[in-house]
Design an enzyme around this catalytic site. Structure first.
Site, mmCIF file in Angstrom:
data_model
loop_
_atom_site.group_PDB
_atom_site.id
_atom_site.type_symbol
_atom_site.label_atom_id
_atom_site.label_comp_id
_atom_site.label_asym_id
_atom_site.label_seq_id
_atom_site.Cartn_x
_atom_site.Cartn_y
_atom_site.Cartn_z
ATOM 1 N N HIS A 212 69.393 53.173 39.851
ATOM 2 C CA HIS A 212 70.648 54.159 39.270
ATOM 3 C C HIS A 212 69.853 55.423 38.891
ATOM 4 O O HIS A 212 70.645 56.484 39.094
ATOM 5 C CB HIS A 212 71.337 53.466 37.837
ATOM 6 C CG HIS A 212 72.348 52.485 38.209
ATOM 7 N ND1 HIS A 212 73.566 52.847 39.262
ATOM 8 C CD2 HIS A 212 72.493 51.387 37.875
ATOM 9 C CE1 HIS A 212 74.332 51.700 39.479
ATOM 10 N NE2 HIS A 212 73.688 50.727 38.847
ATOM 11 N N HIS B 180 67.575 47.064 39.260
ATOM 12 C CA HIS B 180 68.913 47.674 39.494
ATOM 13 C C HIS B 180 68.902 48.846 38.740
ATOM 14 O O HIS B 180 69.553 49.871 39.319
ATOM 15 C CB HIS B 180 69.923 46.295 39.401
ATOM 16 C CG HIS B 180 71.260 46.922 39.295
ATOM 17 N ND1 HIS B 180 72.148 46.322 40.310
ATOM 18 C CD2 HIS B 180 71.953 47.945 38.759
ATOM 19 C CE1 HIS B 180 73.423 46.805 40.211
ATOM 20 N NE2 HIS B 180 73.278 47.803 39.288
ATOM 21 N N GLU B 181 68.638 48.713 37.400
ATOM 22 C CA GLU B 181 69.097 50.257 36.525
ATOM 23 C C GLU B 181 68.204 51.210 37.173
ATOM 24 O O GLU B 181 68.587 52.395 36.838
ATOM 25 C CB GLU B 181 68.772 49.605 35.095
ATOM 26 C CG GLU B 181 69.501 48.588 34.610
ATOM 27 C CD GLU B 181 71.208 48.923 34.830
ATOM 28 O OE1 GLU B 181 71.489 50.163 35.097
ATOM 29 O OE2 GLU B 181 71.892 48.108 35.113
ATOM 30 N N LEU C 42 78.713 47.609 37.594
ATOM 31 C CA LEU C 42 79.868 48.411 36.773
ATOM 32 C C LEU C 42 80.352 49.602 37.596
ATOM 33 O O LEU C 42 81.584 50.002 37.198
ATOM 34 C CB LEU C 42 79.191 48.682 35.157
ATOM 35 C CG LEU C 42 78.763 47.446 34.550
ATOM 36 C CD1 LEU C 42 78.418 47.777 33.124
ATOM 37 C CD2 LEU C 42 79.986 46.284 34.306
HETATM 38 NI NI NI Z 1 74.777 49.043 38.650
#
Ligand code: NI
Length: 176
Positions: free
Chosen positions: A142, A138-139, A97
């Site tokens: 971050h 993936h999270e 995103l």
């Molecule tokens: Ni992402």
């Protein structure tokens, strides 16, 4: 309920190491509202995962939900740690995103065991496979300032969205 602004590639907040949440804060109304706002932001952007640094809050909070995907419950993870990576690798298309219009293939362990706190501050410890495992990795990336682009070993698969829909329409990409 509010849709928050999503930080995009190039925003330094995406490259910072996120700070742990003080467990004493978790049950407070402002923090609970923040979690609800993260879900609203994720739904609005049509993603299946969102990490707090993506809304410019450098704290260790992620939310995930993928309706219809079995083995993928609605999840809030606070101060998470991956305890174990499974021995097998899986390659899948990812998007983010915070990175508009790009998809790329990323290879990751197909199973992880993760621990952390849930949205009420209760300890959780579980294993995840499939899309859920990919999304968790993936999270959690971050939270340490990593993006899926950093995890790509072959940049030749990097694809613009229109071309992805044209050439790879039979495949799906996880937008997280
Ligand atoms: Ni992402």
């Amino acid at each position: 309920m509010a849709v928050l602004k999503i930080a995009k590639l190039g925003n330094p907040v995406l490259r910072k190491i996120a700070a742990p949440v003080d467990p004493a804060d978790i049950r407070t109304p402002p923090f609970q509202r923040f979690i609800d706002d993260m879900f609203d932001t994720m739904y609005d952007a049509e993603g299946i995962g969102l990490a707090a640094p993506q809304v410019s809050r450098s704290q260790q909070v992620v939310v995930m939900e993928c309706p219809g995907e079995s083995g993928f419950p609605k999840t809030v993870l606070i101060n998470p740690t991956i305890l174990y990576y499974g021995p097998n690798q899986v390659e899948s298309w990812e998007g983010c995103l915070s990175i508009d219009g790009l998809r790329g293939k990323v290879t990751r362990p197909s199973m992880v065991r993760v621990k952390g706190l849930d949205r009420y501050g209760a300890p959780v410890d579980f294993e995840a496979t499939g899309l859920y495992a990919v999304c968790i990795q993936h999270e959690l990336d971050h939270l340490i300032g990593k993006l899926f682009l950093d995890r790509m070993t072959d940049l030749s698969t990097l694809t613009q969205l229109e071309e992805f829909d044209h050439y790879w329409r039979k495949e799906t990409a996880a937008v997280i």
